[in-house]
Design an enzyme around this catalytic site. Structure first.
Site, short mmCIF file in Angstrom:
data_model
loop_
_atom_site.label_atom_id
_atom_site.label_comp_id
_atom_site.label_asym_id
_atom_site.label_seq_id
_atom_site.Cartn_x
_atom_site.Cartn_y
_atom_site.Cartn_z
CB VAL A 12 -0.96 0.00 1.22
CG1 VAL A 12 -1.79 1.28 1.24
CG2 VAL A 12 -1.87 -1.22 1.18
CE LYS A 100 -6.96 -5.55 6.39
NZ LYS A 100 -6.76 -5.49 4.98
N GLY A 182 -0.31 -13.99 -5.50
CA GLY A 182 -0.15 -12.83 -4.62
C GLY A 182 -1.45 -12.36 -4.00
CG ASP A 196 -9.04 -9.08 6.12
OD1 ASP A 196 -8.22 -8.18 6.35
OD2 ASP A 196 -9.85 -9.04 5.16
CE LYS A 200 -10.68 -5.97 4.72
NZ LYS A 200 -10.52 -6.90 3.59
N1 LIG Z 1 -2.22 -5.07 0.73
C1 LIG Z 1 -3.46 -4.67 0.51
O1 LIG Z 1 -4.04 -4.91 -0.55
C2 LIG Z 1 -4.20 -3.92 1.58
C3 LIG Z 1 -5.51 -3.46 1.32
C4 LIG Z 1 -6.19 -2.71 2.28
C5 LIG Z 1 -5.58 -2.46 3.49
N2 LIG Z 1 -4.31 -2.94 3.74
C6 LIG Z 1 -3.70 -2.64 5.01
O2 LIG Z 1 -2.63 -1.74 4.79
C7 LIG Z 1 -1.60 -1.98 5.74
C8 LIG Z 1 -0.31 -2.25 5.00
O3 LIG Z 1 -0.47 -3.41 4.22
P1 LIG Z 1 0.63 -3.84 3.11
O4 LIG Z 1 0.01 -4.95 2.36
O5 LIG Z 1 1.11 -2.65 2.37
O6 LIG Z 1 1.79 -4.40 4.06
P2 LIG Z 1 3.29 -4.76 3.66
O7 LIG Z 1 3.42 -4.92 2.19
O8 LIG Z 1 3.70 -5.87 4.54
O9 LIG Z 1 4.11 -3.45 4.06
C9 LIG Z 1 4.32 -3.06 5.39
C10 LIG Z 1 5.35 -1.95 5.40
O10 LIG Z 1 5.45 -1.46 6.75
C11 LIG Z 1 6.81 -1.46 7.15
N3 LIG Z 1 6.88 -1.82 8.56
C12 LIG Z 1 6.23 -2.81 9.20
N4 LIG Z 1 6.57 -2.83 10.49
C13 LIG Z 1 7.48 -1.83 10.66
C14 LIG Z 1 8.20 -1.35 11.78
N5 LIG Z 1 8.09 -1.91 12.97
N6 LIG Z 1 9.01 -0.30 11.61
C15 LIG Z 1 9.15 0.26 10.38
N7 LIG Z 1 8.49 -0.15 9.29
C16 LIG Z 1 7.67 -1.19 9.43
C17 LIG Z 1 7.51 -2.50 6.29
O11 LIG Z 1 8.83 -2.08 6.19
P3 LIG Z 1 10.00 -2.96 5.55
O12 LIG Z 1 9.52 -3.36 4.19
O13 LIG Z 1 11.16 -2.05 5.48
O14 LIG Z 1 10.18 -4.12 6.47
C18 LIG Z 1 6.74 -2.40 4.97
O15 LIG Z 1 7.32 -1.39 4.18
C19 LIG Z 1 -2.09 -3.14 6.60
O16 LIG Z 1 -2.71 -2.63 7.74
C20 LIG Z 1 -3.10 -3.83 5.72
O17 LIG Z 1 -4.08 -4.53 6.47
C21 LIG Z 1 -3.62 -3.66 2.81
#
Ligand SMILES: NC(=O)c1ccc[n+]([C@@H]2O[C@H](COP(=O)([O-])OP(=O)(O)OC[C@H]3O[C@@H](n4cnc5c(N)ncnc54)[C@H](OP(=O)(O)O)[C@@H]3O)[C@@H](O)[C@H]2O)c1
Length: 403
Positions: A12, A100, A182, A196, A200
């Protein structure tokens, strides 16, 4: 120009950075201000990324920079996202989130903190990915007394169920395919076990009914026990197997919510929501019924919702937007077992035992159905009743039917 920062640069977060850069001019037009991304906070460096120079690893730089007015949290998980969000609101910065888990758990408290500090905490990306649903509920449908909200809120499980139905793929194989494409994470528990979707539906129920609902109190069952046989019987009944998240009023001041697999009638608009798509139906006393449909997750669909919140936060830097709900009240939440449904039952018990429990019923079958079992639909009854009636049977599946 408004300076902003990102926490998290994963799926995201990177989408948000790209949309802000790609659509810079139209975003500036819509916000009536240019939006600049000054910092991206994450753990790893990203050499070669066009955003590499913005990456930092200390949160305090963002917290202590008075130029930063808006921070977008795309880290996920409860900690440290919860602590950082509180610190940012206390430091006078509005926060946008797609998280969420955090909103469903601590949303009430964080929205209160935002209110006390005359700031915004906006969460369109936390439910339904790119589907506009938070604003429609809180703004466009504000004239309604909302009675019910339900839908398909998890794309991973909907993809798996669609594969099972359309290609006859087994649950484990459909899950593997979802991971390969993915759509499912390496640890798919939160998706397949319904957590999840529960987070929501709790956020949607908080907004629709005005009071916090604790996700831990919501009856949740996922799709890991849904079999190919269940899907085949569904077809015979002119239904589709769907994981439904549902919240509804049960009395003048009470509501309930639950997440469970259903046999959903093909006459329902939701039954056509297939693959990774999401669909949400809202029922209101003036509106009647409306359905919201679209991509419920993914890099750019979610970034679309998150960046729209950033634009809204820019427009509301002085006058806070009203968004919030009241604290939880145990009196407000009733047991979803009190909701009446027809039920689909699949059992390996002999006819005599089924007859003793259910009387004279009509069985459902399909070519090649297992010979050692019976399947049927019941009359409408409470969950308590179906539990009592099936307690002496060798049960393979019991699911609600939604007409
Ligand atoms: N993916 C989707 O389609 C989607 C849709 C709707 C909502 N969401 C929500 O959006 C949020 C992010 O999802 P995502 O899929 O983008 O997750 P993701 O790909 O796992 O990315 C998480 C990011 O946060 C960073 N991070 C995590 N813990 C950290 C910490 N302790 N200190 C510093 N950086 C940290 C990670 O850094 P590093 O990479 O450097 O480790 C990574 O860049 C979640 O709450 C998810 O539920 C996601």
């Amino acid at each position: 120009m408004i300076q902003t920062a990102l926490l998290g640069f994963g799926t995201v977060g990177s989408g948000v950075a790209e949309v802000l850069s790609e659509n810079r001019e139209s975003i500036a037009h819509n916000a009536a201000e240019e939006i600049d991304l000054k910092y991206i906070f994450c753990r790893r460096d990203r050499p070669g990324s066009p955003f590499a120079s913005k990456i930092i690893h200390d949160f305090e730089t963002i917290e202590n920079d008075p130029e930063i007015r808006i921070v977008t949290e795309c880290m996920g998980g409860l900690e440290p996202a919860y602590e950082y969000t509180k610190r940012l609101l206390l430091a006078g910065k509005s926060v946008i989130t797609a998280n969420k888990e955090l909103v469903a758990t601590h949303g009430y408290e964080l929205l209160q903190l935002a209110k006390e500090n005359n700031l915004n905490y906006l969460l369109e990306g936390s439910v339904g990915g790119g589907i506009p649903i938070i604003r429609p509920i809180t703004q466009c449908l504000a004239a309604n007394e909302l009675d019910e909200i339900f839908g398909i809120l998890n794309g991973t499980t909907n993809y798996i169920l669609t594969q099972m139905e359309e290609n006859g793929t087994s649950f484990p194989d459909a899950l593997k395919e979802a991971q390969r494409l993915g759509y499912a994470e390496a640890d798919p528990t939160a998706d397949v076990e319904g957590l999840d979707a529960t987070r929501k539906i709790c956020i949607l129920a908080d907004l629709c009914f005005g009071r916090h609902i604790d996700p831990n109190g919501v009856r949740t069952s996922g799709i890991s026990n849904v079999s190919i046989e269940d899907v085949r019987y569904s077809e015979q009944m002119n239904c589709r197997s769907k994981l439904i998240a549902r919240a509804l009023r049960t009395g003048p001041s009470t509501v309930t919510a639950y997440v469970a697999p259903h046999l959903l009638s093909r006459s329902s608009m939701l039954s056509n929501v297939s693959g990774v798509m999401n669909g949400i139906i809202v029922r209101g006393n003036a509106l009647g019924e409306a359905m919201f449909y679209g991509p419920g997750a993914g890099k750019f669909p979610t970034a679309s919702a998150v960046v729209a919140d950033m634009i809204d936060a820019v427009k509301h830097l002085k006058a806070r937007k009203y968004l919030g709900w009241d604290a939880a009240d145990p009196e407000h939440f009733t047991d979803s077992d009190d909701i009446v449904s027809r039920w689909f039952v699949r059992t390996a018990s002999p006819l005599s035992e089924i007859g003793r429990a259910f009387g004279n019923i009509r069985f459902i079958s399909y070519p090649d159905a297992p010979r050692d079992e019976y399947a049927f639909a019941t009359a409408p009854m409470y969950a308590h009743a179906i539990k009592v009636m099936t307690r002496n049977l060798d049960i393979r599946s019991v699911y609600r039917i939604m007409d």
